[in-house]
Design an enzyme around this catalytic site. Sequence first.
Site, PDB file in Angstrom:
ATOM      1  N   HIS A 193      25.752  75.083 -11.128  1.00  0.00           N
ATOM      2  CA  HIS A 193      25.563  74.877  -9.686  1.00  0.00           C
ATOM      3  C   HIS A 193      24.881  76.094  -9.057  1.00  0.00           C
ATOM      4  O   HIS A 193      25.442  76.758  -8.183  1.00  0.00           O
ATOM      5  CB  HIS A 193      26.929  74.621  -9.022  1.00  0.00           C
ATOM      6  CG  HIS A 193      27.036  73.277  -8.360  1.00  0.00           C
ATOM      7  ND1 HIS A 193      26.996  72.094  -9.058  1.00  0.00           N
ATOM      8  CD2 HIS A 193      27.175  72.934  -7.052  1.00  0.00           C
ATOM      9  CE1 HIS A 193      27.128  71.075  -8.223  1.00  0.00           C
ATOM     10  NE2 HIS A 193      27.216  71.559  -6.986  1.00  0.00           N
ATOM     11  N   ASP A 197      22.646  74.007  -2.388  1.00  0.00           N
ATOM     12  CA  ASP A 197      22.616  72.563  -2.154  1.00  0.00           C
ATOM     13  C   ASP A 197      21.589  71.943  -3.106  1.00  0.00           C
ATOM     14  O   ASP A 197      20.725  72.644  -3.642  1.00  0.00           O
ATOM     15  CB  ASP A 197      22.238  72.265  -0.703  1.00  0.00           C
ATOM     16  CG  ASP A 197      22.664  70.873  -0.251  1.00  0.00           C
ATOM     17  OD1 ASP A 197      23.339  70.172  -1.034  1.00  0.00           O
ATOM     18  OD2 ASP A 197      22.324  70.494   0.884  1.00  0.00           O
ATOM     19  N   ASN A 199      22.117  70.504  -6.074  1.00  0.00           N
ATOM     20  CA  ASN A 199      22.369  70.710  -7.505  1.00  0.00           C
ATOM     21  C   ASN A 199      22.445  69.414  -8.304  1.00  0.00           C
ATOM     22  O   ASN A 199      21.981  69.359  -9.440  1.00  0.00           O
ATOM     23  CB  ASN A 199      23.670  71.501  -7.683  1.00  0.00           C
ATOM     24  CG  ASN A 199      23.563  72.918  -7.166  1.00  0.00           C
ATOM     25  OD1 ASN A 199      23.030  73.790  -7.834  1.00  0.00           O
ATOM     26  ND2 ASN A 199      24.076  73.147  -5.959  1.00  0.00           N
TER      27      ASN A 199
END
Length: 381
Positions: A193, A197, A199
């Site tokens: 991750h 944002d 991912n």
Amino acid sequence: MLYPSPPLTTVDQKVLVDIEAMRQGLRHQIQANPAKWTLGLRKYLTADTIAASNSIEGFRVSTIDVQDLMDGEKDVEVSDENREETLAYQRMMTYVQTLHDVTDFVYSKGLLNALHWMLQGHRHAQRKPAGQWRSGPVYVTDPRDASIAAYTAPPADEVAGLMGELVDWLNSDDGSHPLVRAALAHLHLVSIHPWADGNGRMSRSLQTLLIAREGVLAPEFSSIEAWLGRPGNTWEYYKELQRRGATYRPDQDVSSWIRFNLTAYHQQAQTVRGRMDRSAAVWRSLLSFAGRAGLEERVLSALHDVAVIGRVRRSHYEQAEGLTLQQAQRDLRDLVAAGLLAPVGRTRARYYTEGPSFPEPVLEVARTPMTLSEPYQDAVG
């Protein structure tokens, strides 16, 4: 440390053999069909991929609306946010698809950050920068309760090292089957991750990129994003990711993740094969109908889209057949006059669906649902 590649069981290997047989069959089927026809199917499958992957993240645009946006249509009834997300994903996926035969291609941190910028650049902000590793913690919340962290990603100061390890792994060859490596790449990236944002979509796109680089079949025919976007499969996807635990634990067996992905590859191949078979049957039926009705063969593409997809726009028909605006307008007007098409909406946003005289047997062929088999049940049956 990354997840180790698990050994395949005899059943896994049997399912993988079935997948490869279907993919080779699809390759021959694509080569045997007219380029114009397969190009339309490619565009539809790409739109389906974008619609499905975005839907997993809560951005809901139908496949047919995504296709209209890809065609440059302005008057598509979607929110500004959904339009932006769709077009951003399209730009990134278009680039991913072009990388399939680049001879000096290498994976790099820069490439992955550039792809992320294509996807998230329109959302770039100080708290959630695009194209850069995150600088703080990130959590995946429970879909049933946003106050609960279903997964906490590795600390931000570990991201650069983990991504370096992932890039080295991507540029190596551990002898695993390419489809297995693609599934593992997805799991590695979504677990690290690395961005604030985007991912999930980046991880699914990386899987598609590895499939594209394999070169056996165009990625739009092999990507599992459309399969993952079906509601029941999305739920199973979340459950499978949750099996990995609430924190990053790479020293675990991920065999169930591989089985989940092999099932996805298999059923997506079945779906694409069924769509190709159905589209071909519709085309043959329309050819026969056109001969009896005295229609020009070029109008079949408009009728085919209506039967298989549900509607056609003038601009799409014009592009597909290489017509002038006036030719396309005249053809569609004639098809409406013959009762084969029915216009819907005002002039600029107008599209066409089947009219009262559209041949019912063609619609019956187009709209008969297919049945998917469960590969692991078949393999042990």
